[in-house]
Design a protein around this motif. Structure first.
Motif, PDB file in Angstrom:
ATOM      1  N   SER A  17       0.807  -1.109   0.159  1.00 45.39           N
ATOM      2  CA  SER A  17      -0.618   0.037  -0.235  1.00 45.39           C
ATOM      3  C   SER A  17       0.921   1.318  -0.077  1.00 45.39           C
ATOM      4  CB  SER A  17      -0.973  -0.157   1.142  1.00 45.39           C
ATOM      5  OG  SER A  17      -0.227   0.035   1.784  1.00 45.39           O
ATOM      6  N   LEU A  18       0.600   1.888  -0.423  1.00 53.06           N
ATOM      7  CA  LEU A  18       0.680   3.548  -0.073  1.00 53.06           C
ATOM      8  C   LEU A  18       1.458   4.544   1.103  1.00 53.06           C
ATOM      9  CD1 LEU A  18      -0.002   5.389  -4.039  1.00 53.06           C
ATOM     10  CD2 LEU A  18       1.590   4.344  -3.343  1.00 53.06           C
ATOM     11  N   ARG A  19       0.868   3.759   1.986  1.00 53.31           N
ATOM     12  CA  ARG A  19       0.417   4.736   3.594  1.00 53.31           C
ATOM     13  C   ARG A  19       1.808   4.315   4.271  1.00 53.31           C
ATOM     14  NH1 ARG A  19      -3.044   0.842   7.648  1.00 53.31           N
ATOM     15  NH2 ARG A  19      -3.458   0.166   5.659  1.00 53.31           N
ATOM     16  N   GLY A  20       2.761   4.090   3.906  1.00 64.04           N
ATOM     17  CA  GLY A  20       4.057   3.850   4.468  1.00 64.04           C
ATOM     18  C   GLY A  20       4.827   4.722   3.749  1.00 64.04           C
ATOM     19  N   ALA A  21       4.961   4.840   2.198  1.00 65.68           N
ATOM     20  CA  ALA A  21       5.768   5.167   1.455  1.00 65.68           C
ATOM     21  C   ALA A  21       6.085   6.490   2.130  1.00 65.68           C
ATOM     22  CB  ALA A  21       5.655   5.558  -0.317  1.00 65.68           C
ATOM     23  N   PRO A  22       7.282   7.112   0.684  1.00 67.09           N
ATOM     24  CA  PRO A  22       7.232   8.383   1.070  1.00 67.09           C
ATOM     25  C   PRO A  22       6.677   8.704  -0.124  1.00 67.09           C
ATOM     26  CG  PRO A  22       9.430   7.173   0.531  1.00 67.09           C
ATOM     27  CD  PRO A  22       8.044   5.781   0.366  1.00 67.09           C
ATOM     28  N   LEU A  23       6.348  10.742   0.605  1.00 69.66           N
ATOM     29  CA  LEU A  23       5.695  12.098  -0.075  1.00 69.66           C
ATOM     30  C   LEU A  23       6.040  11.978  -1.671  1.00 69.66           C
ATOM     31  CD1 LEU A  23       3.921  13.412   0.260  1.00 69.66           C
ATOM     32  CD2 LEU A  23       5.406  15.303   0.494  1.00 69.66           C
ATOM     33  N   TRP A  24       6.855  11.276  -2.471  1.00 66.21           N
ATOM     34  CA  TRP A  24       7.257  11.809  -3.570  1.00 66.21           C
ATOM     35  C   TRP A  24       6.519  10.385  -4.580  1.00 66.21           C
ATOM     36  CZ3 TRP A  24       9.993   8.301  -6.769  1.00 66.21           C
ATOM     37  CH2 TRP A  24      10.817   7.372  -6.435  1.00 66.21           C
ATOM     38  N   ILE A  25       6.712   9.017  -3.160  1.00 63.72           N
ATOM     39  CA  ILE A  25       6.004   8.043  -4.427  1.00 63.72           C
ATOM     40  C   ILE A  25       4.386   8.646  -4.700  1.00 63.72           C
ATOM     41  CG2 ILE A  25       5.665   5.868  -3.752  1.00 63.72           C
ATOM     42  CD1 ILE A  25       8.629   5.433  -3.206  1.00 63.72           C
ATOM     43  N   LYS A  26       4.238   8.822  -3.637  1.00 63.81           N
ATOM     44  CA  LYS A  26       2.444   9.482  -3.239  1.00 63.81           C
ATOM     45  C   LYS A  26       2.262   9.872  -4.381  1.00 63.81           C
ATOM     46  CE  LYS A  26       1.876   8.783   1.171  1.00 63.81           C
ATOM     47  NZ  LYS A  26       2.015   8.784   3.350  1.00 63.81           N
ATOM     48  N   VAL A  27       3.221  11.086  -4.688  1.00 64.11           N
ATOM     49  CA  VAL A  27       2.928  12.669  -5.842  1.00 64.11           C
ATOM     50  C   VAL A  27       3.237  12.253  -7.128  1.00 64.11           C
ATOM     51  CG1 VAL A  27       3.886  14.399  -6.346  1.00 64.11           C
ATOM     52  CG2 VAL A  27       3.349  14.226  -3.978  1.00 64.11           C
ATOM     53  N   THR A  28       3.842  11.520  -6.876  1.00 68.02           N
ATOM     54  CA  THR A  28       3.892  10.641  -8.013  1.00 68.02           C
ATOM     55  C   THR A  28       2.363   9.767  -8.880  1.00 68.02           C
ATOM     56  OG1 THR A  28       6.867  10.625  -8.132  1.00 68.02           O
ATOM     57  CG2 THR A  28       5.637   8.905 -10.340  1.00 68.02           C
ATOM     58  N   VAL A  29       2.793   8.841  -8.182  1.00 62.80           N
ATOM     59  CA  VAL A  29       1.039   8.227  -8.431  1.00 62.80           C
ATOM     60  C   VAL A  29      -0.371   8.786  -8.740  1.00 62.80           C
ATOM     61  CG1 VAL A  29      -0.453   6.314  -7.625  1.00 62.80           C
ATOM     62  CG2 VAL A  29       2.340   5.849  -7.272  1.00 62.80           C
ATOM     63  N   TRP A  30      -0.320   9.835  -7.500  1.00 63.62           N
ATOM     64  CA  TRP A  30      -1.521  10.757  -7.712  1.00 63.62           C
ATOM     65  C   TRP A  30      -1.386  11.394  -9.485  1.00 63.62           C
ATOM     66  CZ3 TRP A  30      -5.985  10.617  -6.295  1.00 63.62           C
ATOM     67  CH2 TRP A  30      -6.189   9.700  -4.985  1.00 63.62           C
ATOM     68  N   VAL A  31       0.248  12.126  -9.416  1.00 60.31           N
ATOM     69  CA  VAL A  31       0.293  13.273 -10.489  1.00 60.31           C
ATOM     70  C   VAL A  31      -0.096  12.269 -11.950  1.00 60.31           C
ATOM     71  CG1 VAL A  31       1.825  14.452 -12.176  1.00 60.31           C
ATOM     72  CG2 VAL A  31       1.229  14.978  -8.950  1.00 60.31           C
ATOM     73  N   GLY A  32       0.664  10.628 -11.877  1.00 59.86           N
ATOM     74  CA  GLY A  32       0.167  10.099 -13.390  1.00 59.86           C
ATOM     75  C   GLY A  32      -1.894   9.810 -13.308  1.00 59.86           C
ATOM     76  N   ALA A  33      -2.115   9.188 -12.649  1.00 65.09           N
ATOM     77  CA  ALA A  33      -3.407   8.842 -12.195  1.00 65.09           C
ATOM     78  C   ALA A  33      -4.426  10.674 -12.097  1.00 65.09           C
ATOM     79  CB  ALA A  33      -3.957   8.310 -10.294  1.00 65.09           C
ATOM     80  N   LEU A  34      -3.690  11.606 -11.792  1.00 67.37           N
ATOM     81  CA  LEU A  34      -4.894  12.921 -12.852  1.00 67.37           C
ATOM     82  C   LEU A  34      -4.333  12.965 -13.832  1.00 67.37           C
ATOM     83  CD1 LEU A  34      -4.415  14.858  -9.654  1.00 67.37           C
ATOM     84  CD2 LEU A  34      -6.176  13.715 -10.292  1.00 67.37           C
ATOM     85  N   LEU A  35      -3.479  12.957 -14.028  1.00 65.71           N
ATOM     86  CA  LEU A  35      -2.888  12.504 -15.730  1.00 65.71           C
ATOM     87  C   LEU A  35      -3.687  12.174 -16.735  1.00 65.71           C
ATOM     88  CD1 LEU A  35       1.176  13.921 -16.699  1.00 65.71           C
ATOM     89  CD2 LEU A  35      -1.096  15.321 -16.857  1.00 65.71           C
ATOM     90  N   ALA A  36      -3.404  11.002 -16.468  1.00 62.28           N
ATOM     91  CA  ALA A  36      -4.205   9.589 -16.673  1.00 62.28           C
ATOM     92  C   ALA A  36      -5.820  10.061 -17.079  1.00 62.28           C
ATOM     93  CB  ALA A  36      -4.227   8.726 -16.895  1.00 62.28           C
ATOM     94  N   ILE A  37      -6.027  10.662 -16.263  1.00 63.09           N
ATOM     95  CA  ILE A  37      -7.733  10.839 -15.865  1.00 63.09           C
ATOM     96  C   ILE A  37      -8.047  12.162 -17.119  1.00 63.09           C
ATOM     97  CG2 ILE A  37     -10.010  11.871 -14.996  1.00 63.09           C
ATOM     98  CD1 ILE A  37      -8.513  10.136 -12.635  1.00 63.09           C
ATOM     99  N   ALA A  38      -7.220  12.835 -16.613  1.00 59.10           N
ATOM    100  CA  ALA A  38      -7.290  14.609 -18.002  1.00 59.10           C
ATOM    101  C   ALA A  38      -7.036  14.223 -19.308  1.00 59.10           C
ATOM    102  CB  ALA A  38      -6.352  15.105 -16.903  1.00 59.10           C
ATOM    103  N   GLY A  39      -6.012  13.039 -19.720  1.00 58.79           N
ATOM    104  CA  GLY A  39      -6.104  12.663 -21.583  1.00 58.79           C
ATOM    105  C   GLY A  39      -7.401  12.003 -21.086  1.00 58.79           C
ATOM    106  N   PHE A  40      -8.141  10.676 -20.285  1.00 63.53           N
ATOM    107  CA  PHE A  40      -9.145  10.805 -20.879  1.00 63.53           C
ATOM    108  C   PHE A  40     -10.555  11.247 -21.047  1.00 63.53           C
ATOM    109  CE2 PHE A  40     -12.515   7.748 -20.220  1.00 63.53           C
ATOM    110  CZ  PHE A  40     -12.310   6.327 -20.518  1.00 63.53           C
ATOM    111  N   GLY A  41     -10.597  12.618 -20.211  1.00 65.25           N
ATOM    112  CA  GLY A  41     -11.084  13.691 -21.006  1.00 65.25           C
ATOM    113  C   GLY A  41     -10.771  13.610 -22.035  1.00 65.25           C
ATOM    114  N   VAL A  42     -10.171  14.101 -22.080  1.00 61.81           N
ATOM    115  CA  VAL A  42      -9.444  15.392 -23.697  1.00 61.81           C
ATOM    116  C   VAL A  42     -10.089  14.190 -24.396  1.00 61.81           C
ATOM    117  CG1 VAL A  42      -7.811  16.035 -24.933  1.00 61.81           C
ATOM    118  CG2 VAL A  42      -7.842  16.556 -22.614  1.00 61.81           C
ATOM    119  N   LEU A  43      -9.913  12.782 -24.314  1.00 57.05           N
ATOM    120  CA  LEU A  43      -9.541  12.198 -25.492  1.00 57.05           C
ATOM    121  C   LEU A  43     -11.572  11.967 -26.123  1.00 57.05           C
ATOM    122  CD1 LEU A  43      -7.909   9.112 -25.080  1.00 57.05           C
ATOM    123  CD2 LEU A  43      -7.933  10.093 -26.950  1.00 57.05           C
ATOM    124  N   GLY A  44     -12.721  12.386 -25.014  1.00 56.91           N
ATOM    125  CA  GLY A  44     -13.874  11.986 -24.894  1.00 56.91           C
ATOM    126  C   GLY A  44     -14.109  12.775 -25.545  1.00 56.91           C
TER     127      GLY A  44
END
Length: 101
Positions: A17-44
């Motif tokens: 889980s990301l619970r004990g992960a360093p902050l940079w890992i959490k930010v990287t995963v969340w930024v990636g997820a938000l970019l993918a969602i934004a890309g999906f919206g632009v595709l639609g």
């Protein structure tokens, strides 16, 4: 099960889980997820406007040769780029989380 005294924290499904992960890992995963969602919206949006442009061009009268403007696929390229960039960034964060100690 393991006798090498290596700390392994896993969730119920077998992954870390990301619970004990360093902050940079959490930010990287969340930024990636938000970019993918934004890309999906632009595709639609790109698909909707492209199909709308095709629909308008086929339902109206046929313009003379040379005056027909095909729909722009720039938003589709941007959407695919954002989606795959988000996927890659999120995958890097997830791999970093799984390989940390």
């Amino acid at each position: 099960m393991f006798d090498d005294h290596f700390p392994r924290r896993r969730n119920r499904h077998g992954g870390r889980s990301l619970r004990g992960a360093p902050l940079w890992i959490k930010v990287t995963v969340w930024v990636g997820a938000l970019l993918a969602i934004a890309g999906f919206g632009v595709l639609g949006y790109g698909f909707a406007t492209t199909l709308d442009a095709f629909g308008q061009s086929f339902t109206t009268t046929v313009p003379p040769v040379g005056q027909f403007e095909p729909p722009s696929f720039a938003s589709l390229k941007l959407g695919f780029g954002l989606f795959f960039a988000g996927f890659a960034v999120s995958a890097i964060g997830t791999l970093a989380n799984n390989t940390r100690r």
